[in-house]
Design a protein around this motif. Structure first.
Motif, PDB file in Angstrom:
ATOM      1  N   MET A  42       0.819  -1.197   0.000  1.00 36.84           N
ATOM      2  CA  MET A  42       0.000   0.000   0.000  1.00 36.84           C
ATOM      3  C   MET A  42       0.864   1.264   0.000  1.00 36.84           C
ATOM      4  SD  MET A  42      -3.016   0.928  -0.137  1.00 36.84           S
ATOM      5  CE  MET A  42      -4.539   1.257   0.608  1.00 36.84           C
ATOM      6  N   ARG A  43       1.994   1.194   0.696  1.00 32.88           N
ATOM      7  CA  ARG A  43       2.880   2.350   0.778  1.00 32.88           C
ATOM      8  C   ARG A  43       3.438   2.726  -0.590  1.00 32.88           C
ATOM      9  NH1 ARG A  43       6.732   4.845   4.647  1.00 32.88           N
ATOM     10  NH2 ARG A  43       8.503   5.450   3.380  1.00 32.88           N
ATOM     11  N   LYS A  44       3.779   1.724  -1.410  1.00 31.85           N
ATOM     12  CA  LYS A  44       4.350   2.037  -2.716  1.00 31.85           C
ATOM     13  C   LYS A  44       3.320   2.711  -3.620  1.00 31.85           C
ATOM     14  CE  LYS A  44       3.701  -2.689  -4.239  1.00 31.85           C
ATOM     15  NZ  LYS A  44       4.335  -3.899  -4.734  1.00 31.85           N
ATOM     16  N   TYR A  45       2.022   2.400  -3.427  1.00 34.17           N
ATOM     17  CA  TYR A  45       0.988   3.065  -4.216  1.00 34.17           C
ATOM     18  C   TYR A  45       0.862   4.529  -3.815  1.00 34.17           C
ATOM     19  CZ  TYR A  45      -0.331  -1.624  -5.657  1.00 34.17           C
ATOM     20  OH  TYR A  45      -0.321  -2.889  -6.166  1.00 34.17           O
ATOM     21  N   ARG A  46       0.966   4.796  -2.525  1.00 29.84           N
ATOM     22  CA  ARG A  46       0.912   6.186  -2.069  1.00 29.84           C
ATOM     23  C   ARG A  46       2.103   6.981  -2.607  1.00 29.84           C
ATOM     24  NH1 ARG A  46      -0.671   5.898   4.278  1.00 29.84           N
ATOM     25  NH2 ARG A  46      -2.422   4.492   4.043  1.00 29.84           N
ATOM     26  N   ILE A  47       3.267   6.357  -2.580  1.00 30.78           N
ATOM     27  CA  ILE A  47       4.461   7.043  -3.101  1.00 30.78           C
ATOM     28  C   ILE A  47       4.297   7.312  -4.589  1.00 30.78           C
ATOM     29  CG2 ILE A  47       6.927   6.758  -3.557  1.00 30.78           C
ATOM     30  CD1 ILE A  47       7.103   5.278  -0.859  1.00 30.78           C
ATOM     31  N   ALA A  48       3.819   6.315  -5.336  1.00 33.27           N
ATOM     32  CA  ALA A  48       3.611   6.496  -6.775  1.00 33.27           C
ATOM     33  C   ALA A  48       2.570   7.574  -7.039  1.00 33.27           C
ATOM     34  CB  ALA A  48       3.189   5.177  -7.414  1.00 33.27           C
ATOM     35  N   LEU A  49       1.503   7.581  -6.264  1.00 29.82           N
ATOM     36  CA  LEU A  49       0.464   8.597  -6.434  1.00 29.82           C
ATOM     37  C   LEU A  49       1.009   9.981  -6.096  1.00 29.82           C
ATOM     38  CD1 LEU A  49      -2.504   8.926  -7.192  1.00 29.82           C
ATOM     39  CD2 LEU A  49      -3.060   8.653  -4.775  1.00 29.82           C
ATOM     40  N   GLY A  50       1.788  10.074  -5.028  1.00 33.11           N
ATOM     41  CA  GLY A  50       2.388  11.355  -4.657  1.00 33.11           C
ATOM     42  C   GLY A  50       3.360  11.863  -5.705  1.00 33.11           C
ATOM     43  N   LEU A  51       4.184  10.953  -6.237  1.00 31.15           N
ATOM     44  CA  LEU A  51       5.123  11.352  -7.280  1.00 31.15           C
ATOM     45  C   LEU A  51       4.415  11.798  -8.548  1.00 31.15           C
ATOM     46  CD1 LEU A  51       7.956   8.688  -6.920  1.00 31.15           C
ATOM     47  CD2 LEU A  51       8.091  11.139  -6.425  1.00 31.15           C
ATOM     48  N   SER A  52       3.379  11.064  -8.947  1.00 31.07           N
ATOM     49  CA  SER A  52       2.645  11.464 -10.151  1.00 31.07           C
ATOM     50  C   SER A  52       1.946  12.802  -9.939  1.00 31.07           C
ATOM     51  CB  SER A  52       1.649  10.383 -10.574  1.00 31.07           C
ATOM     52  OG  SER A  52       0.674  10.195  -9.580  1.00 31.07           O
ATOM     53  N   GLY A  53       1.420  13.041  -8.750  1.00 29.45           N
ATOM     54  CA  GLY A  53       0.813  14.341  -8.467  1.00 29.45           C
ATOM     55  C   GLY A  53       1.827  15.461  -8.499  1.00 29.45           C
ATOM     56  N   GLY A  54       3.009  15.194  -7.944  1.00 32.73           N
ATOM     57  CA  GLY A  54       4.072  16.194  -7.978  1.00 32.73           C
ATOM     58  C   GLY A  54       4.531  16.504  -9.391  1.00 32.73           C
ATOM     59  N   LEU A  55       4.652  15.468 -10.219  1.00 36.90           N
ATOM     60  CA  LEU A  55       5.040  15.674 -11.617  1.00 36.90           C
ATOM     61  C   LEU A  55       3.980  16.477 -12.370  1.00 36.90           C
ATOM     62  CD1 LEU A  55       6.584  12.190 -12.479  1.00 36.90           C
ATOM     63  CD2 LEU A  55       7.781  14.387 -12.275  1.00 36.90           C
ATOM     64  N   LEU A  56       2.710  16.168 -12.137  1.00 35.57           N
ATOM     65  CA  LEU A  56       1.641  16.935 -12.793  1.00 35.57           C
ATOM     66  C   LEU A  56       1.626  18.385 -12.321  1.00 35.57           C
ATOM     67  CD1 LEU A  56      -1.254  14.328 -12.841  1.00 35.57           C
ATOM     68  CD2 LEU A  56      -0.061  15.296 -14.802  1.00 35.57           C
ATOM     69  N   LEU A  57       1.912  18.606 -11.044  1.00 31.69           N
ATOM     70  CA  LEU A  57       1.988  19.964 -10.518  1.00 31.69           C
ATOM     71  C   LEU A  57       3.121  20.742 -11.189  1.00 31.69           C
ATOM     72  CD1 LEU A  57       1.033  22.036  -8.335  1.00 31.69           C
ATOM     73  CD2 LEU A  57       2.813  21.079  -6.890  1.00 31.69           C
ATOM     74  N   MET A  58       4.281  20.094 -11.318  1.00 31.32           N
ATOM     75  CA  MET A  58       5.411  20.755 -11.976  1.00 31.32           C
ATOM     76  C   MET A  58       5.111  21.034 -13.453  1.00 31.32           C
ATOM     77  SD  MET A  58       8.859  19.169 -10.262  1.00 31.32           S
ATOM     78  CE  MET A  58       8.570  17.502 -10.790  1.00 31.32           C
ATOM     79  N   PHE A  59       4.458  20.098 -14.124  1.00 37.95           N
ATOM     80  CA  PHE A  59       4.088  20.302 -15.520  1.00 37.95           C
ATOM     81  C   PHE A  59       3.130  21.489 -15.648  1.00 37.95           C
ATOM     82  CE2 PHE A  59       1.119  19.402 -19.049  1.00 37.95           C
ATOM     83  CZ  PHE A  59       2.017  19.516 -20.095  1.00 37.95           C
ATOM     84  N   GLY A  60       2.144  21.563 -14.765  1.00 35.08           N
ATOM     85  CA  GLY A  60       1.204  22.684 -14.797  1.00 35.08           C
ATOM     86  C   GLY A  60       1.887  24.013 -14.528  1.00 35.08           C
ATOM     87  N   ALA A  61       2.790  24.045 -13.550  1.00 36.11           N
ATOM     88  CA  ALA A  61       3.526  25.281 -13.260  1.00 36.11           C
ATOM     89  C   ALA A  61       4.398  25.673 -14.450  1.00 36.11           C
ATOM     90  CB  ALA A  61       4.370  25.093 -12.003  1.00 36.11           C
ATOM     91  N   PHE A  62       5.048  24.696 -15.068  1.00 32.74           N
ATOM     92  CA  PHE A  62       5.865  24.965 -16.256  1.00 32.74           C
ATOM     93  C   PHE A  62       5.020  25.567 -17.373  1.00 32.74           C
ATOM     94  CE2 PHE A  62       7.326  23.420 -20.416  1.00 32.74           C
ATOM     95  CZ  PHE A  62       8.546  24.078 -20.485  1.00 32.74           C
ATOM     96  N   ARG A  63       3.845  24.979 -17.596  1.00 29.86           N
ATOM     97  CA  ARG A  63       2.955  25.490 -18.647  1.00 29.86           C
ATOM     98  C   ARG A  63       2.493  26.908 -18.338  1.00 29.86           C
ATOM     99  NH1 ARG A  63       0.438  22.081 -22.567  1.00 29.86           N
ATOM    100  NH2 ARG A  63      -0.392  24.102 -23.129  1.00 29.86           N
ATOM    101  N   LEU A  64       2.168  27.181 -17.068  1.00 25.67           N
ATOM    102  CA  LEU A  64       1.747  28.534 -16.705  1.00 25.67           C
ATOM    103  C   LEU A  64       2.848  29.543 -16.991  1.00 25.67           C
ATOM    104  CD1 LEU A  64      -0.183  28.131 -13.346  1.00 25.67           C
ATOM    105  CD2 LEU A  64      -1.086  28.977 -15.496  1.00 25.67           C
ATOM    106  N   VAL A  65       4.060  29.229 -16.595  1.00 25.15           N
ATOM    107  CA  VAL A  65       5.165  30.169 -16.750  1.00 25.15           C
ATOM    108  C   VAL A  65       5.532  30.363 -18.218  1.00 25.15           C
ATOM    109  CG1 VAL A  65       7.609  30.542 -16.197  1.00 25.15           C
ATOM    110  CG2 VAL A  65       6.048  29.718 -14.448  1.00 25.15           C
ATOM    111  N   THR A  66       5.457  29.302 -19.005  1.00 24.85           N
ATOM    112  CA  THR A  66       5.884  29.420 -20.400  1.00 24.85           C
ATOM    113  C   THR A  66       4.766  29.898 -21.327  1.00 24.85           C
ATOM    114  OG1 THR A  66       5.411  27.076 -20.801  1.00 24.85           O
ATOM    115  CG2 THR A  66       7.666  27.666 -20.164  1.00 24.85           C
ATOM    116  N   GLN A  67       3.514  29.708 -20.973  1.00 23.75           N
ATOM    117  CA  GLN A  67       2.408  30.050 -21.869  1.00 23.75           C
ATOM    118  C   GLN A  67       1.776  31.405 -21.572  1.00 23.75           C
ATOM    119  OE1 GLN A  67       1.457  28.052 -24.495  1.00 23.75           O
ATOM    120  NE2 GLN A  67       3.188  26.760 -23.944  1.00 23.75           N
ATOM    121  N   LEU A  68       1.911  31.911 -20.346  1.00 25.56           N
ATOM    122  CA  LEU A  68       1.270  33.178 -19.980  1.00 25.56           C
ATOM    123  C   LEU A  68       2.322  34.259 -19.800  1.00 25.56           C
ATOM    124  CD1 LEU A  68      -1.339  31.992 -17.324  1.00 25.56           C
ATOM    125  CD2 LEU A  68      -1.736  32.497 -19.730  1.00 25.56           C
ATOM    126  N   ASP A  69       1.926  35.502 -20.107  1.00 23.72           N
ATOM    127  CA  ASP A  69       2.848  36.594 -19.854  1.00 23.72           C
ATOM    128  C   ASP A  69       2.721  37.039 -18.396  1.00 23.72           C
ATOM    129  OD1 ASP A  69       0.462  37.922 -19.833  1.00 23.72           O
ATOM    130  OD2 ASP A  69       0.904  39.248 -21.513  1.00 23.72           O
TER     131      ASP A  69
END
Length: 139
Positions: free
Chosen positions: A1-28
């Motif tokens: 169960m712990r490895k699923y939480r870690i995987a879910l946390g990592l995927s959420g963190g990656l999606l957060l970073m992707f969204g922040a990257f898109r905001l910074v690069t796409q908006l003035d």
């Protein structure tokens, strides 16, 4: 169960970073400032108005018998969400050209209809629960 939480946390963190990257690069910078201002206003509105109203409503409903309280709370929550969605549409009605027909609808009447349906569903569900508790079950 712990490895699923870690995987879910990592995927959420990656999606957060992707969204922040898109905001910074796409908006003035101006749009980012407006977004930050909007987000800050949303936090202030939530913590200063919505949360106290929700807590106050919960305290006020303590006088309702527990069997019916959950149906009343559910109906009030759904009604509040529907109203929050409808208020901007009601306020902006008629401000756009007719080619944008979505703002030409009668959102006030639709809101009243949806709130009535929400109340009716809550009453029916409560009545079904009362009938189920009153009738002896064959077991």
């Amino acid at each position: 169960m712990r490895k699923y939480r870690i995987a879910l946390g990592l995927s959420g963190g990656l999606l957060l970073m992707f969204g922040a990257f898109r905001l910074v690069t796409q908006l003035d910078a101006g749009d980012l400032f407006v977004l930050a201002l909007w987000l800050a206003a949303a936090v202030v509105l939530h913590d200063g108005l919505i949360a106290p109203i929700t807590v106050g409503t919960g305290v006020a409903l303590t006088g309702v018998p527990p069997r019916g309280r959950r149906y009343l709370q559910g109906a009030l929550l759904v009604g509040a969400l529907i109203t929050i969605i409808a208020i901007p549409l009601i306020g902006r009605r008629g401000t756009q050209p007719e080619s944008k027909a979505i703002l030409l609808r009668d959102y006030s009447a639709n809101l009243a209809l949806l709130l009535g349906l929400t109340a009716a569903i809550a009453v029916v569900l409560y009545a079904l629960r009362v009938l189920r508790e009153v009738r002896p079950t064959d077991a």
